[in-house]
Design a protein around this motif. Sequence first.
Motif, PDB file in Angstrom:
ATOM      1  N   ARG A  92       0.822  -1.218   0.000  1.00 34.77           N
ATOM      2  CA  ARG A  92       0.000   0.000   0.000  1.00 34.77           C
ATOM      3  C   ARG A  92       0.852   1.263   0.000  1.00 34.77           C
ATOM      4  O   ARG A  92       0.456   2.282  -0.563  1.00 34.77           O
ATOM      5  N   GLY A  93       2.024   1.168   0.646  1.00 30.68           N
ATOM      6  CA  GLY A  93       2.905   2.333   0.700  1.00 30.68           C
ATOM      7  C   GLY A  93       3.325   2.838  -0.674  1.00 30.68           C
ATOM      8  O   GLY A  93       3.601   4.030  -0.847  1.00 30.68           O
ATOM      9  N   TYR A  94       3.366   1.941  -1.652  1.00 28.38           N
ATOM     10  CA  TYR A  94       3.741   2.397  -2.998  1.00 28.38           C
ATOM     11  C   TYR A  94       2.678   3.331  -3.559  1.00 28.38           C
ATOM     12  O   TYR A  94       2.986   4.361  -4.161  1.00 28.38           O
ATOM     13  N   SER A  95       1.412   2.946  -3.361  1.00 25.58           N
ATOM     14  CA  SER A  95       0.345   3.817  -3.875  1.00 25.58           C
ATOM     15  C   SER A  95       0.279   5.120  -3.087  1.00 25.58           C
ATOM     16  O   SER A  95       0.045   6.187  -3.649  1.00 25.58           O
ATOM     17  N   GLN A  96       0.499   5.037  -1.767  1.00 26.71           N
ATOM     18  CA  GLN A  96       0.486   6.273  -0.968  1.00 26.71           C
ATOM     19  C   GLN A  96       1.559   7.231  -1.467  1.00 26.71           C
ATOM     20  O   GLN A  96       1.318   8.435  -1.642  1.00 26.71           O
ATOM     21  N   ALA A  97       2.747   6.694  -1.701  1.00 30.42           N
ATOM     22  CA  ALA A  97       3.846   7.549  -2.159  1.00 30.42           C
ATOM     23  C   ALA A  97       3.534   8.140  -3.528  1.00 30.42           C
ATOM     24  O   ALA A  97       3.726   9.336  -3.774  1.00 30.42           O
TER      25      ALA A  97
END
Lengths: 172, 556
Positions: A92-97
């Motif tokens: 999920r952190g990839y999409s947040q970034a």
Amino acid sequence: MNNLIRLTEHGPERVNEDLWTLALTGEEPADGPRILSLTAWLQCQPESVLSGQEPSADAVCLQPDDEAERLQPYLAVLPLIAVLFPSFRDGRGYSQAYLLRTRIGWTGELRAVGDVLRDQLSHMRQCGFDAFAVREDKSAEDAIKGLNGMSVLYGRSAIEPRPLFRRRASEC
Amino acid sequence: MYHYDEYDRALVAERVAQFRDQISRRLSGELSEEEFLPLRLQNGLYLQRHAYMLRVAIPYGTLSADQLRALASVARDFDRGYGHFTTRQNIQFNWIELEQVGDILARLAAVDMHAIQTSGNCVRNISTDAFAGVAADEVLDPRPLAEILRQWSTINPEFLYLPRKFKIALCSASEDRAAVMMHDIGLYLYRDAADEMLFDVMVGGGLGRTPILSQPIRRALPWQHLLSYVEAVLRVYNRHGRRDNKYKARIKILVKALGIDAFAREVEAEWQHIKDGPAELTRAEYERVAASFRPPSYPPQPAVDLEFGSALARDAGFARWVQRNTHAHKQPGYVSVTLSTKPGADMPPGDVTAEQMEQVALMADRFGFGEIRVAHEQNLVLPDVAKADLYALWQQACEFGLATANIGLLTDVIACPGGDYCSLANAKSIPVAQAIQQRFADLELLQDLGEISLNISGCMNACGHHHIGNIGILGVDKNGSEWYQLTIGGAQGKLSALGKVIGPAFSAEDVPEVIAQLAEVYREQRQGTERFVDTVARVGLAPFKARVYPAQEVRA
Ligand code: HEM
Ligand code: SF4
């Protein structure tokens, strides 16, 4: 934080004297400034920070369930945004970034924290991270080797907004 | 076929080097198994019961003769002389040593092949109709867009750690031969009155523990939006799909939990941000890729081929094979030929030896413009064969055990590797498939039964798609012994349906006889040219149950 890699104009650099402490429970001992969870950050900021008049002394860390969009009102006051990878398999952190960089408009430091490992660094970099707090039991020296990844990116990313088919076309 | 350029080659070569390095770091202990696991999965490497299994990507099921020869060489030099073609048009090698994987991948890279994203929680191989580009019932060729999707999804940094695997299939023929509705995203491609390409986008299909057929999320999407729309779906899924339970992590569960309308609204909102941006496809890119898929220049064929006609009249075996194993082609005088990998008890379904692969490559060179396809049913296809060459081709196929005239018939079984290989299995699949094939070895009987699909999975993961077989067989575990639960009435294609369980499970021994009883009931009940699945739909389960479970005897 130890074991930090930061992208600079001269390329990736190891940072040994980073002052930030990741303080997600709020109980971590900290000498310097702290990176708080979104809830804690919102709770302990004075009105002058929340209304955008004064910079915050604390940074914020998005956890996987947090909506990146919630940071939109505070970009001007935040010193740093961290994104937590509780496990490197949680993407999920990839999409947040990606959203922070391409939509929300964050231009300050975006730091990956948590289960941050060599073999994912290039993907993180593509999604817009520019600082990587490598997991403490791993060598940051080794991890730097993972930053470059592949020379070819078919699609697009936060740092390469045009997919290959547009770059290819503009070459000729 | 798509031809790699310097970008494609560079990416595959770098990936081989990268994975070699990761393997050596695993072997030295620098990487723990937990850290290595997703890396090896994203390079197609599973750990099975006895050894590593390597799954090599065959994008949308298309191979050149040289690529097939390279696969044969891998089977010969690194495996036990055979490979297993899968329902998603890939190939698996079952007996792989970790230390050799780098060399295998390098050998594949030399013929523009790889194993990237053939497993793991990422976008997998894009699959489509095995007759894409040549089928008489096709509206337009889906391969250029499949290749564009392949490139876009390959090492797309945001979507490599999705909640779960993600499978995309597309098709553009009146018959759906790509099982589009059991995919996470399914795309039906067609043209509007102004000749523009459009998609109907389906979402949320998948089998496994919770079988669900996909639902339409967007109709008539213009082709330029393909990548941005798929990106919107993936971003919503990546952000909101469940990660707490791997059995509830597929997109189908998210779609079901939100409801298709709420899910569609989420996607629409996301899409509005990126639509008409740089991800929009350009005509130039479409044309660039489509140029690789221009049809070969077919030498014209005579309108009436007397020799072919007399071979049909002379040789009943040949005639039967032509009737069953060839498929109507766009080009007059040509057909597509399906080489059956289901000879019966001699070989597990989908298994092909190195020698057979080499022979198929020769056949493709000699009779089929050097191209081969892998079908969803795990068979091999030569897409472009002149009718005049069929007799010679058939003879060669017979010699190498690839000419069983059973395409679409009961013995054209789809089966997963099951307990013989797979560590997740509840039960074996292959021996059951073989016992059924043996029971129905009589071609007359088989022909008479007509089209029946039979699918076997060794456990709930449903790799053999048992839910959408007209007859589905699922291996279940009862107190440590292997049992088989039967479903009937499943179907794939545009009228996909999930089969219904007929009752308590059977022992392996009983399965062939039970299938024979089901077939018998069908023969008694059918009306006119009704197929098995139509009869089941009309009469329901009752007559089948009554025969198979007489007097409701109590079973373990
Ligand atoms: C032997 C090694 C294999 C293992 C360990 C394995 C494992 C799995 C697992 C765990 C799933 C369920 C995933 C989920 O529902 O989230 C699955 C699904 C699937 N497998 Fe396999 N598999 C293997 C071989 C195969 C083979 C040989 C085929 C093709 C013949 C295949 C085709 C599929 C397909 C099409 C699905 C998707 C079904 C769906 O949509 O739920 N697999 N596999
Ligand atoms: S269905 Fe089960 S037994 Fe068969 S290959 Fe898949 S995981 Fe293994």
